[in-house]
Design a protein around this motif. Structure first.
Motif, PDB file in Angstrom:
ATOM      1  N   TYR A 172      46.295  39.952  41.166  1.00 56.38           N
ATOM      2  CA  TYR A 172      45.712  38.876  40.359  1.00 56.38           C
ATOM      3  C   TYR A 172      44.244  39.154  40.062  1.00 56.38           C
ATOM      4  CZ  TYR A 172      49.874  36.118  41.426  1.00 56.38           C
ATOM      5  OH  TYR A 172      51.158  35.675  41.538  1.00 56.38           O
ATOM      6  N   ILE A 173      43.526  39.598  41.102  1.00 57.77           N
ATOM      7  CA  ILE A 173      42.096  39.867  40.935  1.00 57.77           C
ATOM      8  C   ILE A 173      41.880  40.973  39.905  1.00 57.77           C
ATOM      9  CG2 ILE A 173      39.974  40.596  42.104  1.00 57.77           C
ATOM     10  CD1 ILE A 173      41.372  39.553  44.743  1.00 57.77           C
ATOM     11  N   ALA A 174      42.631  42.070  40.072  1.00 58.97           N
ATOM     12  CA  ALA A 174      42.497  43.201  39.154  1.00 58.97           C
ATOM     13  C   ALA A 174      42.892  42.820  37.736  1.00 58.97           C
ATOM     14  CB  ALA A 174      43.353  44.369  39.650  1.00 58.97           C
ATOM     15  N   LYS A 175      43.955  42.037  37.621  1.00 60.71           N
ATOM     16  CA  LYS A 175      44.422  41.621  36.296  1.00 60.71           C
ATOM     17  C   LYS A 175      43.373  40.750  35.609  1.00 60.71           C
ATOM     18  CE  LYS A 175      48.416  39.690  33.917  1.00 60.71           C
ATOM     19  NZ  LYS A 175      49.764  39.104  34.065  1.00 60.71           N
ATOM     20  N   CYS A 176      42.796  39.807  36.361  1.00 63.50           N
ATOM     21  CA  CYS A 176      41.758  38.942  35.788  1.00 63.50           C
ATOM     22  C   CYS A 176      40.539  39.757  35.346  1.00 63.50           C
ATOM     23  CB  CYS A 176      41.337  37.881  36.802  1.00 63.50           C
ATOM     24  SG  CYS A 176      42.566  36.577  37.065  1.00 63.50           S
ATOM     25  N   ALA A 177      40.144  40.708  36.195  1.00 61.88           N
ATOM     26  CA  ALA A 177      38.989  41.550  35.857  1.00 61.88           C
ATOM     27  C   ALA A 177      39.265  42.339  34.584  1.00 61.88           C
ATOM     28  CB  ALA A 177      38.664  42.490  37.015  1.00 61.88           C
ATOM     29  N   LYS A 178      40.477  42.891  34.494  1.00 59.00           N
ATOM     30  CA  LYS A 178      40.841  43.685  33.328  1.00 59.00           C
ATOM     31  C   LYS A 178      40.875  42.828  32.063  1.00 59.00           C
ATOM     32  CE  LYS A 178      44.301  46.976  31.667  1.00 59.00           C
ATOM     33  NZ  LYS A 178      45.617  47.613  31.919  1.00 59.00           N
ATOM     34  N   MET A 179      41.232  41.554  32.224  1.00 57.72           N
ATOM     35  CA  MET A 179      41.370  40.670  31.065  1.00 57.72           C
ATOM     36  C   MET A 179      40.064  39.984  30.677  1.00 57.72           C
ATOM     37  SD  MET A 179      45.126  39.020  31.881  1.00 57.72           S
ATOM     38  CE  MET A 179      45.418  38.321  30.257  1.00 57.72           C
ATOM     39  N   GLY A 180      38.971  40.316  31.384  1.00 55.46           N
ATOM     40  CA  GLY A 180      37.674  39.824  30.948  1.00 55.46           C
ATOM     41  C   GLY A 180      36.978  38.816  31.833  1.00 55.46           C
ATOM     42  N   ALA A 181      37.542  38.533  33.013  1.00 53.13           N
ATOM     43  CA  ALA A 181      36.863  37.602  33.914  1.00 53.13           C
ATOM     44  C   ALA A 181      35.539  38.187  34.387  1.00 53.13           C
ATOM     45  CB  ALA A 181      37.753  37.293  35.125  1.00 53.13           C
ATOM     46  N   TYR A 182      34.512  37.361  34.422  1.00 52.03           N
ATOM     47  CA  TYR A 182      33.196  37.798  34.902  1.00 52.03           C
ATOM     48  C   TYR A 182      33.073  37.655  36.411  1.00 52.03           C
ATOM     49  CZ  TYR A 182      30.723  38.685  30.518  1.00 52.03           C
ATOM     50  OH  TYR A 182      30.296  39.241  29.340  1.00 52.03           O
ATOM     51  N   GLY A 183      33.964  36.888  37.001  1.00 51.85           N
ATOM     52  CA  GLY A 183      33.924  36.704  38.445  1.00 51.85           C
ATOM     53  C   GLY A 183      35.248  36.180  38.948  1.00 51.85           C
ATOM     54  N   TYR A 184      35.458  36.273  40.262  1.00 48.70           N
ATOM     55  CA  TYR A 184      36.684  35.775  40.888  1.00 48.70           C
ATOM     56  C   TYR A 184      36.298  35.188  42.234  1.00 48.70           C
ATOM     57  CZ  TYR A 184      41.718  35.697  41.970  1.00 48.70           C
ATOM     58  OH  TYR A 184      43.011  35.310  42.250  1.00 48.70           O
ATOM     59  N   LEU A 185      36.538  33.894  42.390  1.00 46.77           N
ATOM     60  CA  LEU A 185      36.222  33.208  43.634  1.00 46.77           C
ATOM     61  C   LEU A 185      37.481  32.572  44.201  1.00 46.77           C
ATOM     62  CD1 LEU A 185      33.029  31.253  42.485  1.00 46.77           C
ATOM     63  CD2 LEU A 185      33.052  33.286  43.942  1.00 46.77           C
ATOM     64  N   LEU A 186      37.556  32.457  45.515  1.00 47.05           N
ATOM     65  CA  LEU A 186      38.640  31.717  46.140  1.00 47.05           C
ATOM     66  C   LEU A 186      38.247  30.251  46.246  1.00 47.05           C
ATOM     67  CD1 LEU A 186      39.656  34.191  48.994  1.00 47.05           C
ATOM     68  CD2 LEU A 186      40.652  33.941  46.709  1.00 47.05           C
TER      69      LEU A 186
END
Length: 210
Positions: A92-106
């Motif tokens: 999920y983290i990698a997919k979000c990063a690849k799709m343009g997310a600037y950050g990922y928080l829990l």
């Protein structure tokens, strides 16, 4: 002082209200909208609403976080997405990063880190803390994004579910117990972040797993 204009997109009302209350005390942050699903957020994004950042949940009705990331990229929106999720899965983290997310928080992140992420992303930089980065890197090192989300056996079970077979019918076909099939089904639902078979078939189609 230029305020950071923020939108919260999450289907849990208490979580949205909690974030709003938490961030309201900071003078450099202004929450301009709080919405319950991705479609409602995208309507605002397409209307050229003046906003800097969206705090984005992955699992939402009508349009989920993955679809929102895809749409934001397609329309070249200036709104920078920070995903806030209960899932710490490397895929999920990698997919979000690849799709343009600037950050990922829990969702269990603390106040200090939330603020740090918002202020970092507002400067145009990415924010993935050490734990999140490690999970993403470990995932990328072992498999390609969106491929092998499911094990071979889970993929086989998914295919039979999509054909309308019951748990007992699938168990008989694969020569295993019904309990084993239920376990596979529960794991598939969790990995694809859906709650029932109808949502499962829809999501699996979107991810080209069928």
């Amino acid at each position: 002082m230029n305020q950071i204009k923020l939108i919260i997109a999450d289907d849990h009302k208490l979580f949205r209200e909690g974030l709003t209350e938490l961030l309201r005390k900071y003078s450099d942050i202004k929450i301009i909208k709080s919405v319950a699903d991705g479609f409602e957020f995208m309507q605002m994004a397409k209307s050229q609403l003046d906003s800097d950042i969206v705090l984005l949940d992955i699992t939402m009705p009508n349009m989920d976080g993955f679809q929102v990331l895809k749409e934001l990229k397609a329309i070249a929106s200036p709104i920078k997405p920070i995903v806030i999720s209960m899932y710490n899965d490397g895929n999920y983290i990698a997919k979000c990063a690849k799709m343009g997310a600037y950050g990922y928080l829990l969702k269990n992140t603390d106040e200090a880190e939330l603020l740090l992420a918002i202020r970092t992303v507002n400067k145009g930089k990415k924010y993935f803390n050490a734990e999140i980065s490690e999970r993403m890197i470990n995932f990328i090192a072992t498999q390609s994004i969106s491929e092998n989300v499911l094990s071979n056996k889970e993929t086989e079970v998914l295919g039979l579910i999509s054909k309308g077979l019951t748990t007992n019918e699938i168990a008989a076909k694969l020569f295993v117990s019904s309990r084993t099939i239920e376990t596979h089904r529960a794991n598939i639902l969790k990995k694809l972040e859906v709650k029932n078979s109808a949502e499962l078939i829809k999501r699996a189609g979107e991810m080209n797993l069928l």
